[in-house]
Design an enzyme around this catalytic site. Structure first.
Site, mmCIF file in Angstrom:
data_model
loop_
_atom_site.group_PDB
_atom_site.id
_atom_site.type_symbol
_atom_site.label_atom_id
_atom_site.label_comp_id
_atom_site.label_asym_id
_atom_site.label_seq_id
_atom_site.Cartn_x
_atom_site.Cartn_y
_atom_site.Cartn_z
ATOM 1 N N HIS A 25 45.214 48.687 38.257
ATOM 2 C CA HIS A 25 45.104 47.378 37.601
ATOM 3 C C HIS A 25 46.256 46.467 38.025
ATOM 4 O O HIS A 25 46.992 45.914 37.200
ATOM 5 C CB HIS A 25 45.089 47.540 36.080
ATOM 6 C CG HIS A 25 44.355 46.425 35.386
ATOM 7 N ND1 HIS A 25 43.607 46.622 34.244
ATOM 8 C CD2 HIS A 25 44.264 45.094 35.668
ATOM 9 C CE1 HIS A 25 43.087 45.461 33.852
ATOM 10 N NE2 HIS A 25 43.472 44.530 34.705
ATOM 11 N N ARG A 85 36.310 43.998 34.963
ATOM 12 C CA ARG A 85 36.472 44.866 33.813
ATOM 13 C C ARG A 85 35.828 46.217 34.107
ATOM 14 O O ARG A 85 34.761 46.298 34.715
ATOM 15 C CB ARG A 85 35.850 44.229 32.554
ATOM 16 C CG ARG A 85 36.705 43.072 32.026
ATOM 17 C CD ARG A 85 38.062 43.585 31.534
ATOM 18 N NE ARG A 85 38.986 42.542 31.123
ATOM 19 C CZ ARG A 85 39.981 42.082 31.857
ATOM 20 N NH1 ARG A 85 40.164 42.543 33.077
ATOM 21 N NH2 ARG A 85 40.800 41.162 31.389
#
Length: 311
Positions: free
Chosen positions: A275, A227
């Protein structure tokens, strides 16, 4: 009782494509997308990658949010999601394998100096560099859940020395497992590469601040596929300028997409990927279909999240 597919962002697969894959595992199920929502009161379950701000308010009888992946912090903390609505995650093998491969690809690129050779080729220079030996290389893997365990095992099997770290005790074959707040800063100076696959919780947000980055081995690589809020990005820029760490490889950032004016884009020691480290869901659609069936039947869910803990 209907299941709504609403991925919630672009750049991955289409809602209808995902709905078709789930229908293949749940023949006869009432599976919808926003394009054919019908009566919102009939929807009791949604499957999302990112939970849109308006969605909970549109579905008066919503009972379950199924995350199409592992990280659930933004769903758990969603300001419009009432506390009685349940949340479940996926734990498929395909993205765990892909994230492990992402870590490995970037580590091997540095072990074998591939960036330097690309620069030499552009200048038409024949410049051999001694590779870094795998058995002499220590990799820290932070987070020993499904993905971290898969990553640690892949690196171990290729001959790296692996140190695993987690909040609570874990035992993994031929991996030096450590745990607890005090252990993390002590292991960092030993690691040539640090692979982070931690969730976003109050304990992990800004965990890599200036003080923690200072503990890293000079020239080491920090790789983050967990994250984005794990790392204080301002502190990271300063730490990279000081050489501790020597490089950062980021698949996740605090704000996504990464703003065009972010200094991370142009820093010579930073590699950005958008990502994409874990892309495919493999056979996880069977778990989505199974949770839909279990919700209808009142049976225990697969991989339900403890909303009070955030994971």
């Amino acid at each position: 009782m209907a299941l709504l597919i609403d991925i919630g962002h672009r750049g991955w697969m289409r809602d209808e494509d995902l709905a078709d894959r789930i229908r293949a595992n749940a023949p006869g199920a009432d599976i919808r997308t926003r394009a054919n929502l019908g009566d919102p009161a009939e929807v009791t379950m949604v499957a999302v990658s990112r939970l849109s701000q308006d969605l909970p308010g549109l579905l008066p009888n919503l009972q379950l949010v199924q995350k199409l992946g592992a990280g659930v912090e933004t769903i758990v903390a969603h300001p419009a999601l009432p506390p009685h609505i349940r949340v479940a995650r996926l734990r498929p093998d395909a993205p765990a394998r892909e994230i492990a491969e992402w870590f490995l690809a970037h580590i091997l690129q540095r072990q074998r100096h591939l960036r330097e050779y690309a620069a030499s080729q552009a200048k038409r220079r024949w410049t051999p560099i001694e590779p870094v030996e795998t058995p002499e290389t220590t990799v820290g893997v932070l987070g020993l859940g499904t993905i971290g365990t898969r990553s640690a095992a892949m690196l171990r099997d290729l001959g790296f020395r692996v140190i695993g770290w987690s909040a609570s005790p874990k035992i993994l074959p031929d991996i030096d497992c450590r745990h607890g707040d005090a252990a993390l800063p002590r292991l960092l100076p030993d690691c040539d590469h640090v692979c982070a696959i931690l969730p976003s919780t109050p304990a992990t947000r800004d965990l890599f601040d200036a003080a923690m980055l200072e503990r890293m081995k000079p020239g080491a690589t920090l790789l983050n596929a967990g994250r984005g809020d794990l790392i204080d990005e301002t502190a990271l820029i300063a730490a990279l300028d000081a050489g501790k760490p020597g490089a950062a490889v980021l698949d996740v950032t605090r704000t996504e997409p990464l703003p065009e004016d972010s200094p991370l884009w142009s820093h010579p020691s930073v590699t950005i990927t958008p990502h994409v480290s874990g892309w495919h869901l493999g056979d996880a659609m069977t778990d989505v279909a199974e949770n839909y069936r279990r919700l209808i039947e009142g049976a225990p869910l697969l991989h339900e999240v403890d909303r009070s803990r955030g994971y």
